[in-house]
Design an enzyme around this catalytic site. Structure first.
Site, short mmCIF file in Angstrom:
data_model
loop_
_atom_site.label_atom_id
_atom_site.label_comp_id
_atom_site.label_asym_id
_atom_site.label_seq_id
_atom_site.Cartn_x
_atom_site.Cartn_y
_atom_site.Cartn_z
CB CYS A 205 -0.92 -0.02 1.22
SG CYS A 205 -1.95 1.45 1.31
CB CYS B 284 -0.73 2.55 4.04
SG CYS B 284 -2.10 1.79 3.21
CG ASP B 285 3.01 1.24 4.41
OD1 ASP B 285 2.55 1.66 5.49
OD2 ASP B 285 2.77 0.11 3.97
#
Ligand code: NDP
Length: 291
Positions: A155, A158-159
């Site tokens: 992701c 997200c990261d």
């Protein structure tokens, strides 16, 4: 039940509902809006990090959505999901922030259990809507477990912004819209982004592919697969690559690897109770699915 001001409900005594919806992505909330407007008083379990996602599902992990009708300027994924939720609640859906972990579809009313309450009396519903979505696939490469979340992720949204990726070379595996979107997003943080595509063409839509190919910070490596993730014991710093035509192997020093190779349906809940296809997606509309 004790409704919260936002329409959610606390843990409660066991409930029976005409319809329970499991899942809080677009499918779950679309069902909720229709059912609530039909006065069927749906209960929707939005999950608590169910399948690894916040309530709202996979769209909570994406950036700008440009192709959802009604938002000509685009809308961020989490914001769209907040709006879905608000609309469900507006018409009377009871949204419960817990995960359904077990279900029994062998007799009516159907029985189901919340996570952590599997040994208790079940809750029941006359109908169940499974809208549990999917999660990102992983490859299971050598070294993947060791560097998972230490350089490897599924992701980018997200990261991608974490310090270990800042101004570092990064790689994305996949050739679909997710890969195009993730690679483009990662150019904000990484020094360069390599996209590993196993075939000689992209699966991505034309507009996304064009954006990818025109980005000077992105290089597509065709006919290329990764065979191993390597690092210093703490963090990823290299990928072993293989050209699927020539068999030639080489190193690609990168500090980040992002999978964008499709998804697996979250149907473990109903496995062996409903018919699924070879990928695990529920086959709908067939009589043998209704016991
Ligand atoms: P897709 O299934 O479309 O693409 C998966 C990609 O990963 C393909 O290029 C596939 O290669 C590759 N792949 C699969 N398995 C492997 C493997 N083992 N090794 C190497 N490569 C592999 O998935 P997406 O998640 O990209 O998209 C899913 C759906 O969501 C699509 O309908 C897409 O249009 C949509 N979407 C739309 C977005 C948008 O419009 N903003 C953003 C993201 C997704 P191959 O082509 O060879 O099979």
């Amino acid at each position: 039940m004790a409704p919260l001001t936002n329409g959610s409900v606390h843990k409660s005594t066991k409930i029976h509902s005409k319809v329970v919806i499991i899942g809080s992505g677009p499918a779950g909330h679309t069902a909720a809006v229709y059912l609530a407007r039909a006065n069927l008083n749906p209960v929707l379990f939005e999950g608590f990090m169910a399948n690894g996602f916040a309530a709202g599902g996979q769209l909570t992990t994406t950036t700008e959505i440009e192709n959802y009708p009604g938002f000509p300027k685009g809308i961020m994924g989490p914001e769209l999901m907040d709006k879905f939720r608000e609309q469900s609640i507006r018409f009377g859906t009871q949204v419960i922030t817990e995960t359904v972990s077990k279900i029994d579809l062998s007799a009516r009313p159907f029985r189901y259990w919340r996570e952590g309450q599997e040994d208790e009396e079940p809750e029941t519903a006359d109908a169940v809507i499974i809208a549990t979505g999917a999660s990102a696939k992983r490859l299971g490469l050598n070294g993947e477990d060791m560097y998972w979340q230490s350089g490897i992720s599924a992701c980018a949204v997200c990261d991608g912004a974490v310090p270990i990726f800042r101004n570092k070379p990064l790689a994305v595996i996949g050739g679909g819209d997710s890969a195009a979107e993730e690679a483009t997003y990662l150019t904000k943080y990484g020094s360069h982004v390599y996209v590993l595509v196993r075939r000689g063409e992209l699966r991505a839509s034309k507009i996304m592919a064009k954006r990818l190919m025109n980005n000077p910070k992105i290089t597509v490596l065709w006919h290329t697969v990764a065979t191993e993730c390597q690092g210093d014991g703490d963090l990823l710093n290299n990928l072993r690559l293989k050209n699927v035509f020539t068999g030639e192997e080489k190193d690609l020093p990168v500090n980040g690897l992002f999978y964008a190779i499709g998804h697996e349906p979250a149907t473990a809940l109903v496995r062996n109770q409903l018919h699924t296809d070879e990928d695990g997606y529920i086959i709908t509309g067939t009589r043998h699915n209704t016991n």
